[in-house]
Design a protein around this motif. Sequence first.
Motif, mmCIF file in Angstrom:
data_model
loop_
_atom_site.group_PDB
_atom_site.id
_atom_site.type_symbol
_atom_site.label_atom_id
_atom_site.label_comp_id
_atom_site.label_asym_id
_atom_site.label_seq_id
_atom_site.Cartn_x
_atom_site.Cartn_y
_atom_site.Cartn_z
ATOM 1 N N ALA A 15 0.810 -1.214 0.000
ATOM 2 C CA ALA A 15 0.000 0.000 0.000
ATOM 3 C C ALA A 15 0.850 1.274 0.000
ATOM 4 O O ALA A 15 0.452 2.290 -0.567
ATOM 5 N N ASP A 16 2.027 1.196 0.618
ATOM 6 C CA ASP A 16 2.926 2.363 0.655
ATOM 7 C C ASP A 16 3.316 2.832 -0.736
ATOM 8 O O ASP A 16 3.292 4.011 -1.044
ATOM 9 N N ARG A 19 0.339 4.347 -2.557
ATOM 10 C CA ARG A 19 0.061 5.715 -2.112
ATOM 11 C C ARG A 19 1.080 6.687 -2.684
ATOM 12 O O ARG A 19 0.734 7.761 -3.169
ATOM 13 N N ILE A 33 -4.531 5.639 3.059
ATOM 14 C CA ILE A 33 -4.816 4.216 3.149
ATOM 15 C C ILE A 33 -5.928 4.049 4.183
ATOM 16 O O ILE A 33 -5.821 4.586 5.283
#
Lengths: 76, 228
Positions: A15-16, A19, A33
Amino acid sequence: MVTAYVMVKAHTGDADRLRGEIEGIDGVTEAHIVAGDVDLIVKVSVDTPAAVKDAAATHVQDIEGVESTQTYIAMD
Amino acid sequence: MLYVIVGAGRVGLRTARVLRESGHDVTLIERDEGAVERARAAGFDVLDGDGALEETLESANLAEADAIGALTGDLNDNFVACMIGKQYGCRTVMRIDEDYREEIYRRYASDVDEIIYPERLGAIAAKNALLGGNIRAIADIAQHLQLVEFTITDSAPMKGYSLSELELPADTRLLAHGKSDAPLDVPDPDETLDAGDHLVVLADFDALSDVRSIVVGESGPSKALGGA
């Protein structure tokens, strides 16, 4: 100005990176998130409705690991 | 110990059952009428209400509970129940619906202590059933670490040796040993390995096939042992 919120569903746990890449797209002002049915909520602020589609539909969906998006244009 | 389980569906009710079998008190929270009745018929304390609301959780005596299991099929409800549970000092366990989310919740959801993906556990059980025989994957501890139980066969190379003679590859540990008819115990180096004995080993995925050939002597696709 047109403001829109884009719900992003991922198919990766990374997810990092998602993003980070989303934040790099022109017109994206915020990306978070979130917990729940979608994995990120992205705020887009652009000049025209067509530019919303460009940012959300085209650029976000092109990112590896994005499963689908759903865009909501703010009316107020 | 008191446990609060949100969701009395196929995961929640089963969890409540095994907790009860271990002698623990369980309160279930469920909003579907049919599911409430089924759980009550099974003898459980069931609160009829929305487990993502603080007032419902309060009436479940969350302040006294040791842990809360948010085990519904709804990710939002589960997450909110964990957040509230954490405020009350509970250990929190959240069920997720897709495996990639495990990483996301582990990293970002600080109110969630443990994540459960039932399909992964089901896949491990199915894999064991398919593999059959003398090796059983117990759990994936981490991405590269698996807990495996081996059963010593008549043809196992280590049969007849003592535990102190067992030399496992690097990145592996023998955690438990049990005679065929006895429960598992802390390994005693003087014990002899006989057919039917069980060994529980913690091993890196890369070392698993080596452990397997040392302990039970079978060669086979080591991939079959990989994560679920």
